[in-house]
Design a protein around this motif. Structure first.
Motif, mmCIF file in Angstrom:
data_model
loop_
_atom_site.group_PDB
_atom_site.id
_atom_site.type_symbol
_atom_site.label_atom_id
_atom_site.label_comp_id
_atom_site.label_asym_id
_atom_site.label_seq_id
_atom_site.Cartn_x
_atom_site.Cartn_y
_atom_site.Cartn_z
ATOM 1 N N UNK A 284 34.416 35.168 29.283
ATOM 2 C CA UNK A 284 35.116 34.590 30.424
ATOM 3 C C UNK A 284 34.786 33.104 30.496
ATOM 4 N N UNK A 285 35.790 32.262 30.708
ATOM 5 C CA UNK A 285 35.632 30.812 30.776
ATOM 6 C C UNK A 285 35.992 30.348 32.178
ATOM 7 N N UNK A 286 35.129 29.493 32.763
ATOM 8 C CA UNK A 286 35.368 28.945 34.097
ATOM 9 C C UNK A 286 35.155 27.440 34.054
ATOM 10 N N UNK B 104 22.316 39.715 45.996
ATOM 11 C CA UNK B 104 23.478 40.332 46.615
ATOM 12 C C UNK B 104 24.708 39.587 46.121
ATOM 13 N N UNK B 105 25.594 40.289 45.452
ATOM 14 C CA UNK B 105 26.802 39.669 44.924
ATOM 15 C C UNK B 105 27.975 40.072 45.808
ATOM 16 N N UNK B 106 28.629 39.097 46.387
ATOM 17 C CA UNK B 106 29.781 39.343 47.242
ATOM 18 C C UNK B 106 31.013 38.861 46.487
ATOM 19 N N UNK B 107 31.959 39.751 46.307
ATOM 20 C CA UNK B 107 33.164 39.414 45.550
ATOM 21 C C UNK B 107 34.359 39.273 46.487
ATOM 22 N N UNK B 108 34.272 38.312 47.395
ATOM 23 C CA UNK B 108 35.392 38.040 48.288
ATOM 24 C C UNK B 108 36.454 37.243 47.557
ATOM 25 N N UNK B 109 37.681 37.388 47.999
ATOM 26 C CA UNK B 109 38.827 36.632 47.492
ATOM 27 C C UNK B 109 39.144 36.887 46.027
ATOM 28 N N UNK C 209 40.947 42.498 36.756
ATOM 29 C CA UNK C 209 40.131 43.700 36.730
ATOM 30 C C UNK C 209 38.892 43.487 35.852
ATOM 31 N N UNK C 210 39.068 42.830 34.709
ATOM 32 C CA UNK C 210 37.956 42.513 33.821
ATOM 33 C C UNK C 210 36.970 41.572 34.502
ATOM 34 N N UNK C 211 37.472 40.568 35.187
ATOM 35 C CA UNK C 211 36.639 39.607 35.892
ATOM 36 C C UNK C 211 35.807 40.293 36.967
ATOM 37 N N UNK C 212 36.441 41.107 37.780
ATOM 38 C CA UNK C 212 35.762 41.816 38.858
ATOM 39 C C UNK C 212 34.689 42.750 38.301
ATOM 40 N N UNK C 213 35.014 43.503 37.271
ATOM 41 C CA UNK C 213 34.080 44.454 36.682
ATOM 42 C C UNK C 213 32.896 43.741 36.045
ATOM 43 N N UNK C 214 33.139 42.636 35.368
ATOM 44 C CA UNK C 214 32.063 41.892 34.714
ATOM 45 C C UNK C 214 31.067 41.386 35.730
ATOM 46 N N UNK C 215 31.539 40.785 36.836
ATOM 47 C CA UNK C 215 30.622 40.271 37.844
ATOM 48 C C UNK C 215 29.887 41.385 38.588
ATOM 49 N N UNK C 216 30.524 42.509 38.788
ATOM 50 C CA UNK C 216 29.846 43.615 39.456
ATOM 51 C C UNK C 216 28.712 44.169 38.602
ATOM 52 N N UNK C 217 28.878 44.190 37.291
ATOM 53 C CA UNK C 217 27.870 44.775 36.420
ATOM 54 C C UNK C 217 26.820 43.771 35.923
#
Length: 79
Positions: A22-24, A54-59, A69-77
């Motif tokens: 993932x590139x940001x 604590x990781x909050x994935x707002x917005x 979906x890949x982005x969300x899953x990667x940050x959650x794990x």
């Protein structure tokens, strides 16, 4: 990995050697020492690093597009 060019600062997050990367593009950042300098009572404790953050994935939205979906899953794990 964080890299810097003349125009951008880029954060790359990779899952494994053959997984997706993932590139940001980083638009703004602050150093820890600058944040502590602005606080009246800065909190610094080694015990704070013993528990996972604590990781909050707002917005991130509820979009079911594959890249979101890949982005969300990667940050959650990550943590």
């Amino acid at each position: 990995a964080v890299t810097q060019t003349k125009k951008n600062i880029i954060l790359r997050v990779a899952r494994f050697h053959n997984g997706p990367t993932l590139h940001f593009r980083i638009s703004e950042y602050s150093l820890c020492k600058h944040i502590r300098a602005t606080q009246k009572r800065p909190f610094d404790s080694a015990a704070a690093y013993r528990t996972p953050p604590l990781v909050v994935l707002n917005n991130f939205g509820t979009s079911e597009e594959s890249h979101m979906k890949l982005l969300r899953t990667t940050f959650q794990h990550m943590f």
